[in-house]
Design a protein around this motif. Structure first.
Motif, PDB file in Angstrom:
ATOM      1  N   PHE A  26       3.883  20.392  -3.333  1.00  0.00           N
ATOM      2  CA  PHE A  26       3.227  20.311  -4.638  1.00  0.00           C
ATOM      3  C   PHE A  26       3.224  18.878  -5.162  1.00  0.00           C
ATOM      4  O   PHE A  26       2.241  18.436  -5.759  1.00  0.00           O
ATOM      5  N   LEU A  27       4.316  18.146  -4.930  1.00  0.00           N
ATOM      6  CA  LEU A  27       4.365  16.751  -5.365  1.00  0.00           C
ATOM      7  C   LEU A  27       3.272  15.939  -4.678  1.00  0.00           C
ATOM      8  O   LEU A  27       2.602  15.110  -5.321  1.00  0.00           O
ATOM      9  N   GLY A  28       3.094  16.189  -3.390  1.00  0.00           N
ATOM     10  CA  GLY A  28       2.045  15.484  -2.676  1.00  0.00           C
ATOM     11  C   GLY A  28       0.671  15.764  -3.242  1.00  0.00           C
ATOM     12  O   GLY A  28      -0.154  14.852  -3.403  1.00  0.00           O
ATOM     13  N   ARG A  29       0.393  17.030  -3.559  1.00  0.00           N
ATOM     14  CA  ARG A  29      -0.927  17.377  -4.126  1.00  0.00           C
ATOM     15  C   ARG A  29      -1.094  16.826  -5.533  1.00  0.00           C
ATOM     16  O   ARG A  29      -2.195  16.452  -5.931  1.00  0.00           O
ATOM     17  N   ILE A  30      -0.002  16.772  -6.303  1.00  0.00           N
ATOM     18  CA  ILE A  30      -0.080  16.224  -7.657  1.00  0.00           C
ATOM     19  C   ILE A  30      -0.403  14.731  -7.608  1.00  0.00           C
ATOM     20  O   ILE A  30      -1.290  14.240  -8.327  1.00  0.00           O
ATOM     21  N   ILE A  31       0.320  13.997  -6.754  1.00  0.00           N
ATOM     22  CA  ILE A  31       0.067  12.560  -6.641  1.00  0.00           C
ATOM     23  C   ILE A  31      -1.355  12.295  -6.160  1.00  0.00           C
ATOM     24  O   ILE A  31      -2.067  11.437  -6.704  1.00  0.00           O
ATOM     25  N   ASP A  32      -1.778  13.036  -5.142  1.00  0.00           N
ATOM     26  CA  ASP A  32      -3.121  12.848  -4.612  1.00  0.00           C
ATOM     27  C   ASP A  32      -4.170  13.226  -5.651  1.00  0.00           C
ATOM     28  O   ASP A  32      -5.219  12.577  -5.762  1.00  0.00           O
ATOM     29  N   GLY A  33      -3.907  14.269  -6.440  1.00  0.00           N
ATOM     30  CA  GLY A  33      -4.853  14.665  -7.477  1.00  0.00           C
ATOM     31  C   GLY A  33      -4.980  13.633  -8.578  1.00  0.00           C
ATOM     32  O   GLY A  33      -6.074  13.327  -9.048  1.00  0.00           O
ATOM     33  N   LEU A  34      -3.850  13.063  -8.993  1.00  0.00           N
ATOM     34  CA  LEU A  34      -3.864  12.085 -10.083  1.00  0.00           C
ATOM     35  C   LEU A  34      -4.518  10.773  -9.677  1.00  0.00           C
ATOM     36  O   LEU A  34      -5.142  10.095 -10.503  1.00  0.00           O
ATOM     37  N   THR A  35      -4.361  10.382  -8.420  1.00  0.00           N
ATOM     38  CA  THR A  35      -4.887   9.085  -7.984  1.00  0.00           C
ATOM     39  C   THR A  35      -6.042   9.210  -7.004  1.00  0.00           C
ATOM     40  O   THR A  35      -6.734   8.220  -6.734  1.00  0.00           O
ATOM     41  N   GLY A  36      -6.234  10.409  -6.466  1.00  0.00           N
ATOM     42  CA  GLY A  36      -7.274  10.573  -5.457  1.00  0.00           C
ATOM     43  C   GLY A  36      -8.633  10.893  -6.026  1.00  0.00           C
ATOM     44  O   GLY A  36      -9.590  11.056  -5.270  1.00  0.00           O
ATOM     45  N   GLY A  37      -8.750  10.987  -7.337  1.00  0.00           N
ATOM     46  CA  GLY A  37     -10.045  11.286  -7.948  1.00  0.00           C
ATOM     47  C   GLY A  37     -10.910  10.048  -8.017  1.00  0.00           C
ATOM     48  O   GLY A  37     -11.317   9.621  -9.099  1.00  0.00           O
ATOM     49  N   ASN A  38     -11.201   9.469  -6.833  1.00  0.00           N
ATOM     50  CA  ASN A  38     -11.877   8.169  -6.809  1.00  0.00           C
ATOM     51  C   ASN A  38     -13.378   8.266  -6.604  1.00  0.00           C
ATOM     52  O   ASN A  38     -14.045   7.247  -6.535  1.00  0.00           O
ATOM     53  N   GLN A  39     -13.916   9.477  -6.484  1.00  0.00           N
ATOM     54  CA  GLN A  39     -15.339   9.590  -6.214  1.00  0.00           C
ATOM     55  C   GLN A  39     -16.172   9.031  -7.360  1.00  0.00           C
ATOM     56  O   GLN A  39     -17.178   8.353  -7.129  1.00  0.00           O
ATOM     57  N   GLY A  40     -15.752   9.291  -8.598  1.00  0.00           N
ATOM     58  CA  GLY A  40     -16.477   8.759  -9.743  1.00  0.00           C
ATOM     59  C   GLY A  40     -16.466   7.237  -9.751  1.00  0.00           C
ATOM     60  O   GLY A  40     -17.492   6.593 -10.018  1.00  0.00           O
ATOM     61  N   VAL A  41     -15.308   6.626  -9.449  1.00  0.00           N
ATOM     62  CA  VAL A  41     -15.212   5.165  -9.408  1.00  0.00           C
ATOM     63  C   VAL A  41     -16.035   4.623  -8.248  1.00  0.00           C
ATOM     64  O   VAL A  41     -16.683   3.575  -8.350  1.00  0.00           O
ATOM     65  N   LEU A  42     -16.035   5.335  -7.135  1.00  0.00           N
ATOM     66  CA  LEU A  42     -16.809   4.924  -5.969  1.00  0.00           C
ATOM     67  C   LEU A  42     -18.302   4.910  -6.293  1.00  0.00           C
ATOM     68  O   LEU A  42     -19.020   3.958  -5.945  1.00  0.00           O
ATOM     69  N   PHE A  43     -18.779   5.945  -6.973  1.00  0.00           N
ATOM     70  CA  PHE A  43     -20.188   5.984  -7.362  1.00  0.00           C
ATOM     71  C   PHE A  43     -20.503   4.903  -8.392  1.00  0.00           C
ATOM     72  O   PHE A  43     -21.601   4.330  -8.393  1.00  0.00           O
ATOM     73  N   ALA A  44     -19.555   4.616  -9.294  1.00  0.00           N
ATOM     74  CA  ALA A  44     -19.750   3.543 -10.260  1.00  0.00           C
ATOM     75  C   ALA A  44     -19.830   2.192  -9.545  1.00  0.00           C
ATOM     76  O   ALA A  44     -20.599   1.316  -9.950  1.00  0.00           O
ATOM     77  N   TYR A  45     -19.046   2.014  -8.490  1.00  0.00           N
ATOM     78  CA  TYR A  45     -19.083   0.784  -7.680  1.00  0.00           C
ATOM     79  C   TYR A  45     -20.488   0.586  -7.112  1.00  0.00           C
ATOM     80  O   TYR A  45     -21.061  -0.519  -7.170  1.00  0.00           O
ATOM     81  N   ILE A  46     -21.053   1.669  -6.565  1.00  0.00           N
ATOM     82  CA  ILE A  46     -22.407   1.587  -6.022  1.00  0.00           C
ATOM     83  C   ILE A  46     -23.415   1.280  -7.129  1.00  0.00           C
ATOM     84  O   ILE A  46     -24.309   0.454  -6.967  1.00  0.00           O
ATOM     85  N   ALA A  47     -23.247   1.947  -8.276  1.00  0.00           N
ATOM     86  CA  ALA A  47     -24.175   1.745  -9.389  1.00  0.00           C
ATOM     87  C   ALA A  47     -24.151   0.308  -9.886  1.00  0.00           C
ATOM     88  O   ALA A  47     -25.164  -0.203 -10.384  1.00  0.00           O
ATOM     89  N   ASP A  48     -22.995  -0.368  -9.776  1.00  0.00           N
ATOM     90  CA  ASP A  48     -22.912  -1.768 -10.176  1.00  0.00           C
ATOM     91  C   ASP A  48     -23.801  -2.657  -9.318  1.00  0.00           C
ATOM     92  O   ASP A  48     -24.323  -3.673  -9.784  1.00  0.00           O
ATOM     93  N   LEU A  49     -23.964  -2.311  -8.057  1.00  0.00           N
ATOM     94  CA  LEU A  49     -24.595  -3.193  -7.083  1.00  0.00           C
ATOM     95  C   LEU A  49     -26.042  -2.857  -6.789  1.00  0.00           C
ATOM     96  O   LEU A  49     -26.788  -3.703  -6.309  1.00  0.00           O
ATOM     97  N   VAL A  50     -26.435  -1.612  -7.054  1.00  0.00           N
ATOM     98  CA  VAL A  50     -27.738  -1.134  -6.604  1.00  0.00           C
ATOM     99  C   VAL A  50     -28.652  -0.895  -7.805  1.00  0.00           C
ATOM    100  O   VAL A  50     -28.235  -0.276  -8.788  1.00  0.00           O
ATOM    101  N   PRO A  51     -29.899  -1.360  -7.743  1.00  0.00           N
ATOM    102  CA  PRO A  51     -30.853  -1.073  -8.821  1.00  0.00           C
ATOM    103  C   PRO A  51     -31.012   0.423  -9.031  1.00  0.00           C
ATOM    104  O   PRO A  51     -30.882   1.207  -8.070  1.00  0.00           O
ATOM    105  N   PRO A  52     -31.304   0.860 -10.247  1.00  0.00           N
ATOM    106  CA  PRO A  52     -31.361   2.298 -10.536  1.00  0.00           C
ATOM    107  C   PRO A  52     -32.247   3.096  -9.594  1.00  0.00           C
ATOM    108  O   PRO A  52     -31.884   4.204  -9.186  1.00  0.00           O
ATOM    109  N   LYS A  53     -33.396   2.560  -9.207  1.00  0.00           N
ATOM    110  CA  LYS A  53     -34.306   3.318  -8.364  1.00  0.00           C
ATOM    111  C   LYS A  53     -33.795   3.502  -6.937  1.00  0.00           C
ATOM    112  O   LYS A  53     -34.284   4.358  -6.212  1.00  0.00           O
ATOM    113  N   GLU A  54     -32.811   2.679  -6.548  1.00  0.00           N
ATOM    114  CA  GLU A  54     -32.277   2.754  -5.183  1.00  0.00           C
ATOM    115  C   GLU A  54     -30.993   3.584  -5.098  1.00  0.00           C
ATOM    116  O   GLU A  54     -30.489   3.829  -3.996  1.00  0.00           O
TER     117      GLU A  54
END
Length: 426
Positions: A114-142
């Motif tokens: 459970f500790l492993g899943r808690i740590i991974d859940g708290l810090t592993g939610g990186n998909q939103g940040v990953l998509f924001a990283y792409i949005a920083d670099l790519v024009p909206p239409k792309e």
């Protein structure tokens, strides 16, 4: 150490080679880490649960704990990335995932899992940040194209994860988690030295308050904007039955068609392969000919048809509707995720990409908490087909939500931002 990337005129120049490699590796490792757990976790849990009848509920709680922690953390990670940049937050997320895998591998007691899943859940939610990283670099239409490419990478990981987990389990049940921890930590080292920052200091929010790290307050803020509200509702509605499907599709195939584990594994492989084809190839072609909104609605229609076909297995007692339904469903899912993410990113200004994408991930986390519970109640109470018939109805509501969102979206997309989105402050 790497410096920030200045936003160029074109997407090909914006996504520098090292940045793109890091994004691909991060997306792949996130999905493969999830998949590795699937074939191995029951055997690990059995070691620490005395009552065999409670193994299933324990596995369910391990999944729910991860989703709950991701819900709590995802908006905060997104908001913090708007303030401090994407690079440090992504590195922290990866390091946390590596620690979570290590805890799961070390085991020794149920609380360590459970500790492993808690740590991974708290810090592993990186998909939103990953998509924001792409949005920083790519024009909206792309953005839809690049979101689709990352989605294809997730699909590859979805296939490779369970296979890799099953193969490495022949060494020991801990081996897959040690492997996942080592590879994820290696990606941290790669990012530390080679990953450039995508968000220039001039585009960052000046302050973030403690209140804005509260997932409920952030969701309240993004839900206050009409087009964001309805897009997030659509994301929740299509994620809810999908979360139920992931949990009970195996049970449905076993009870309705008397399939064994090998046959059920083929279904998940079909979903993964179809998802790769759609997001890696078909979506790129469609985006040149149709709008993201049209593709999103088409994806939802495919999902609706897929649910109904799967449900029809109980009438015809043949696997044909199941095969056909899962393929059509996977096509819809492949079209839908990147298109809705692109619409969402175009609805927010550059300073709020992390917050908005984090809010989207929290909405999906809520669906991953509620979906399996809802699907289980319907399955046990109303019959094998009930979760899929209900899923079709819920996806129908998602189509209406997207249509409502599009009434306001063109105006804001023309200006490239939502001016009403509350800025972070302290």
């Amino acid at each position: 150490m790497a410096t920030s990337i200045s936003q160029p005129d074109g997407a090909a120049q914006g996504l520098q080679r090292k940045a793109f490699i890091f994004i691909v590796l991060t997306g792949f490792l996130s999905s493969i880490g999830f998949g590795i757990i699937l074939p191995v976790a029951p055997f690990l849990v059995t070691r620490y649960v005395s009552d065999p009848a409670s193994v299933g509920s324990t596995l369910g709680w391990l999944s729910s704990v991860y989703a709950i922690c991701a819900f709590i953390a995802a908006p905060a990670l997104g908001a913090l990335s708007d303030r401090f940049g994407r690079r440090p937050i992504l590195l922290i997320c990866l390091f946390g995932s590596a620690v979570g895998y290590l805890c799961f591998g070390l085991g020794g007691a149920l609380w360590m899992l459970f500790l492993g899943r808690i740590i991974d859940g708290l810090t592993g939610g990186n998909q939103g940040v990953l998509f924001a990283y792409i949005a920083d670099l790519v024009p909206p239409k792309e953005r839809g194209k690049y979101f689709g490419m990352i989605g294809a990478v997730f699909g590859i990981g979805f296939i490779a994860g369970p296979v890799l987990g099953a193969l490495m389990a022949k060494l020991s049940y801990q081996a897959p988690f040690y492997f996942a921890a080592a590879v994820t930590f290696a990606n941290v080292i790669w990012g530390l030295f080679f990953m450039p920052e995508s968000l220039a200091k001039s585009q960052r929010v000046e302050r973030v308050s403690l209140g804005e790290l509260n997932p409920f307050s952030i969701l309240r803020g993004v839900f206050a904007i009409p087009q964001l509200r309805w897009l997030l509702i659509a994301i929740f509605l299509y994620s809810l039955p999908f979360a139920a499907l992931q949990v009970n599709l195996s049970l449905f195939a076993r009870d309705s068609l008397h399939w064994d584990a090998d046959a059920i594994g083929i279904i998940f492989a079909i979903i993964g392969i179809t998802d790769i084809f759609v997001q890696g190839l078909l979506l790129q072609w469609l985006l040149q000919r149709f709008s993201e909104a049209q593709i999103a609605i088409a994806g939802l229609c495919c999902e609706l048809a897929g649910y109904l076909l799967i449900a029809s297995v109980v009438l015809f007692h043949t696997p044909v509707p199941l095969y056909l339904g899962t393929v059509i469903f996977a096509i819809g899912d492949g079209l839908l995720g990147p298109s809705l993410s692109a619409l969402l990113s175009r609805s927010a200004d550059e300073r709020s990409q992390g917050t908005v994408q984090g809010g989207s991930q929290s909405v999906q986390s809520i669906a991953r908490i509620a979906g399996p519970l809802l699907g289980g109640v319907l399955y046990d109470g109303l019959g094998y087909a009930a979760p899929y018939i209900a899923g079709a109805g819920i996806v129908g509501l998602a189509i209406l939500a997207v249509i409502v969102a599009l009434v306001a979206l063109p105006r804001s997309a023309t200006h490239g931002a939502i001016e009403d989105l509350p800025a972070s402050s302290v």
